[in-house]
Design a protein around this motif. Structure first.
Motif, mmCIF file in Angstrom:
data_model
loop_
_atom_site.group_PDB
_atom_site.id
_atom_site.type_symbol
_atom_site.label_atom_id
_atom_site.label_comp_id
_atom_site.label_asym_id
_atom_site.label_seq_id
_atom_site.Cartn_x
_atom_site.Cartn_y
_atom_site.Cartn_z
ATOM 1 N N THR A 86 0.853 -1.178 0.000
ATOM 2 C CA THR A 86 0.000 0.000 0.000
ATOM 3 C C THR A 86 0.891 1.231 0.000
ATOM 4 O O THR A 86 1.797 1.339 0.826
ATOM 5 C CB THR A 86 -0.916 0.043 1.238
ATOM 6 N N VAL A 87 0.660 2.133 -0.930
ATOM 7 C CA VAL A 87 1.352 3.420 -0.949
ATOM 8 C C VAL A 87 0.412 4.456 -0.370
ATOM 9 O O VAL A 87 -0.719 4.612 -0.840
ATOM 10 C CB VAL A 87 1.773 3.835 -2.368
ATOM 11 N N PHE A 88 0.885 5.166 0.648
ATOM 12 C CA PHE A 88 0.104 6.220 1.277
ATOM 13 C C PHE A 88 0.612 7.582 0.832
ATOM 14 O O PHE A 88 1.818 7.796 0.696
ATOM 15 C CB PHE A 88 0.194 6.122 2.801
ATOM 16 N N ASP A 89 -0.301 8.497 0.610
ATOM 17 C CA ASP A 89 0.001 9.903 0.390
ATOM 18 C C ASP A 89 -0.596 10.637 1.582
ATOM 19 O O ASP A 89 -1.788 10.944 1.594
ATOM 20 C CB ASP A 89 -0.621 10.376 -0.915
ATOM 21 N N GLY A 90 0.220 10.856 2.604
ATOM 22 C CA GLY A 90 -0.313 11.327 3.867
ATOM 23 C C GLY A 90 -1.181 10.227 4.476
ATOM 24 O O GLY A 90 -0.732 9.102 4.649
ATOM 25 N N ASP A 91 -2.433 10.552 4.765
ATOM 26 C CA ASP A 91 -3.350 9.569 5.329
ATOM 27 C C ASP A 91 -4.174 8.860 4.262
ATOM 28 O O ASP A 91 -4.977 7.977 4.575
ATOM 29 C CB ASP A 91 -4.301 10.243 6.323
ATOM 30 N N LYS A 92 -3.991 9.257 3.008
ATOM 31 C CA LYS A 92 -4.790 8.690 1.930
ATOM 32 C C LYS A 92 -4.054 7.552 1.230
ATOM 33 O O LYS A 92 -2.838 7.592 1.076
ATOM 34 C CB LYS A 92 -5.141 9.780 0.918
ATOM 35 N N VAL A 93 -4.803 6.556 0.817
ATOM 36 C CA VAL A 93 -4.229 5.454 0.046
ATOM 37 C C VAL A 93 -4.099 5.900 -1.409
ATOM 38 O O VAL A 93 -5.088 6.281 -2.048
ATOM 39 C CB VAL A 93 -5.104 4.192 0.139
ATOM 40 N N ALA A 94 -2.863 5.865 -1.925
ATOM 41 C CA ALA A 94 -2.613 6.289 -3.297
ATOM 42 C C ALA A 94 -2.598 5.122 -4.274
ATOM 43 O O ALA A 94 -2.973 5.279 -5.444
ATOM 44 C CB ALA A 94 -1.284 7.037 -3.386
ATOM 45 N N ARG A 95 -2.179 3.949 -3.807
ATOM 46 C CA ARG A 95 -2.107 2.786 -4.699
ATOM 47 C C ARG A 95 -1.936 1.527 -3.862
ATOM 48 O O ARG A 95 -1.279 1.555 -2.819
ATOM 49 C CB ARG A 95 -0.952 2.912 -5.690
ATOM 50 N N THR A 96 -2.491 0.439 -4.329
ATOM 51 C CA THR A 96 -2.324 -0.862 -3.688
ATOM 52 C C THR A 96 -2.087 -1.913 -4.758
ATOM 53 O O THR A 96 -2.396 -1.708 -5.939
ATOM 54 C CB THR A 96 -3.562 -1.263 -2.857
ATOM 55 N N GLY A 97 -1.533 -3.044 -4.341
ATOM 56 C CA GLY A 97 -1.306 -4.126 -5.293
ATOM 57 C C GLY A 97 -0.736 -5.352 -4.615
ATOM 58 O O GLY A 97 -0.516 -5.375 -3.408
ATOM 59 N N LYS A 98 -0.471 -6.375 -5.414
ATOM 60 C CA LYS A 98 0.077 -7.630 -4.924
ATOM 61 C C LYS A 98 1.598 -7.604 -4.933
ATOM 62 O O LYS A 98 2.211 -6.884 -5.721
ATOM 63 C CB LYS A 98 -0.416 -8.796 -5.786
ATOM 64 N N VAL A 99 2.188 -8.404 -4.057
ATOM 65 C CA VAL A 99 3.637 -8.562 -4.027
ATOM 66 C C VAL A 99 3.992 -10.033 -3.930
ATOM 67 O O VAL A 99 3.158 -10.877 -3.580
ATOM 68 C CB VAL A 99 4.280 -7.821 -2.826
ATOM 69 N N ALA A 100 5.235 -10.337 -4.235
ATOM 70 C CA ALA A 100 5.840 -11.624 -3.918
ATOM 71 C C ALA A 100 7.033 -11.334 -3.018
ATOM 72 O O ALA A 100 7.680 -10.292 -3.148
ATOM 73 C CB ALA A 100 6.287 -12.347 -5.184
ATOM 74 N N THR A 101 7.331 -12.240 -2.100
ATOM 75 C CA THR A 101 8.385 -12.004 -1.109
ATOM 76 C C THR A 101 9.369 -13.167 -1.072
ATOM 77 O O THR A 101 9.286 -14.100 -1.876
ATOM 78 C CB THR A 101 7.763 -11.794 0.286
ATOM 79 N N GLY A 102 10.296 -13.105 -0.101
ATOM 80 C CA GLY A 102 11.335 -14.115 0.014
ATOM 81 C C GLY A 102 10.804 -15.456 0.466
ATOM 82 O O GLY A 102 9.851 -15.551 1.242
ATOM 83 N N GLU A 103 11.442 -16.492 -0.015
ATOM 84 C CA GLU A 103 11.008 -17.841 0.306
ATOM 85 C C GLU A 103 11.940 -18.502 1.317
ATOM 86 O O GLU A 103 13.089 -18.099 1.478
ATOM 87 C CB GLU A 103 10.964 -18.692 -0.963
ATOM 88 N N GLY A 104 11.432 -19.509 1.999
ATOM 89 C CA GLY A 104 12.224 -20.411 2.827
ATOM 90 C C GLY A 104 13.328 -19.761 3.624
ATOM 91 O O GLY A 104 13.095 -18.950 4.510
ATOM 92 N N GLY A 105 14.567 -20.139 3.293
ATOM 93 C CA GLY A 105 15.722 -19.658 4.032
ATOM 94 C C GLY A 105 16.195 -18.280 3.620
ATOM 95 O O GLY A 105 17.225 -17.815 4.133
ATOM 96 N N THR A 106 15.490 -17.621 2.709
ATOM 97 C CA THR A 106 15.872 -16.263 2.299
ATOM 98 C C THR A 106 14.662 -15.327 2.426
ATOM 99 O O THR A 106 14.150 -14.814 1.439
ATOM 100 C CB THR A 106 16.395 -16.243 0.848
ATOM 101 N N PRO A 107 14.192 -15.127 3.647
ATOM 102 C CA PRO A 107 12.975 -14.344 3.851
ATOM 103 C C PRO A 107 13.196 -12.851 3.607
ATOM 104 O O PRO A 107 14.321 -12.357 3.645
ATOM 105 C CB PRO A 107 12.646 -14.601 5.327
ATOM 106 N N THR A 108 12.101 -12.154 3.364
ATOM 107 C CA THR A 108 12.113 -10.698 3.325
ATOM 108 C C THR A 108 12.015 -10.197 4.758
ATOM 109 O O THR A 108 11.027 -10.475 5.439
ATOM 110 C CB THR A 108 10.931 -10.159 2.507
#
Length: 253
Positions: free
Chosen positions: A143-165
């Motif tokens: 989620t990208v915030f512009d002050g208190d307002k939501v400017a954009r949202t979307g899906k992500v992928a992150t680190g797996e197994g032994g290499t976490p985010t």
């Protein structure tokens, strides 16, 4: 909407792409795919100067070619000296954590993640941004915030197994544009101030984290990387046009 400009520094961004932890999946690495060449560092939207818009996160841009960092404010001894441009050819910036007279406490792009130090206010130029990025690894969303307002949202992928985010508060340190926007790294890649907690080195680099695009939108919503955060190409392109270097990025636990 601000247009992205190509940085004129002489250092190619290939070093950043090669060294980012998790810009390729484990499957890609096992198949022998190496990091692609990359275009020169690109400049994201410039931060707004303080006072021109609602106050948000403060960004400190180094004035000279190097800056002295101190463990404590008022300390005469230099703890670390950091160069500007940074190792990737981008102007050195810090995220300001606190202000005390002539001194600024800043978040540092070093190990361990979350390290802070003090710099003299006279050694930097201050600006501000109302934006911040929040990443929820459990929900696989940003989620990208512009002050208190939501400017954009979307899906992500992150680190797996032994290499976490790793969770924590980071900020964008540079922006690069791979030569092939339809490649593994997507249209753009923002370097982060944090590092992989498990990879001390990666592809010749220090295991730096990043937020970058992807050519595999189907992988969004899962754990697939070596620690980097992947977003859709439309999302990373929007970020490149709208978010300043120095924008804070919070990865939730």
């Amino acid at each position: 909407m601000r247009q992205v400009k190509i940085h004129t520094g002489v250092l190619l961004a290939a070093g950043l792409i090669a060294g980012l932890a998790g810009c390729g999946s484990s499957d890609n690495r096992r198949s022998g795919d190496g990091p692609p060449d990359a275009d020169r560092p690109a400049a994201a939207a410039e931060p707004q100067r303080s006072g021109r818009q609602p106050q948000g996160a403060e960004i400190a841009t180094v004035r000279g070619r190097r800056i002295a960092v101190h463990k404590q404010k008022g300390d005469g001894a230099t703890w670390k000296t950091l160069s500007s441009p940074n190792e990737m050819g981008a102007t050195r910036v810090f995220l300001v954590a606190a202000k005390d007279g002539e001194w600024l406490k800043v978040l540092l792009p070093i190990r361990p993640n979350g390290s802070t130090g003090w710099v003299r206010a006279s050694d930097v130029k201050l600006s501000s941004t109302p934006h911040r990025v929040e990443i929820d690894p459990k929900a696989f969303t940003f989620t990208v915030f512009d002050g208190d307002k939501v400017a954009r949202t979307g899906k992500v992928a992150t680190g797996e197994g032994g290499t976490p985010t790793p969770a924590g508060r980071f900020y964008f340190t540079e922006l690069v544009r791979p030569p092939n926007p339809n490649g593994d790294y997507g249209a753009y890649a923002f370097g982060l101030s944090g590092f992989s907690p498990t990879l001390k080195t990666f592809a010749g680099g220090p295991g730096q984290l990043a937020v970058h695009g992807t050519n595999k939108a189907s992988a969004l919503g899962g754990k697939v990387s070596h620690g980097c955060v992947r977003v859709g190409n439309d999302d990373i392109t929007w970020m490149a046009k709208n978010l300043a270097i120095g924008t804070p990025v919070v990865v939730k636990k």
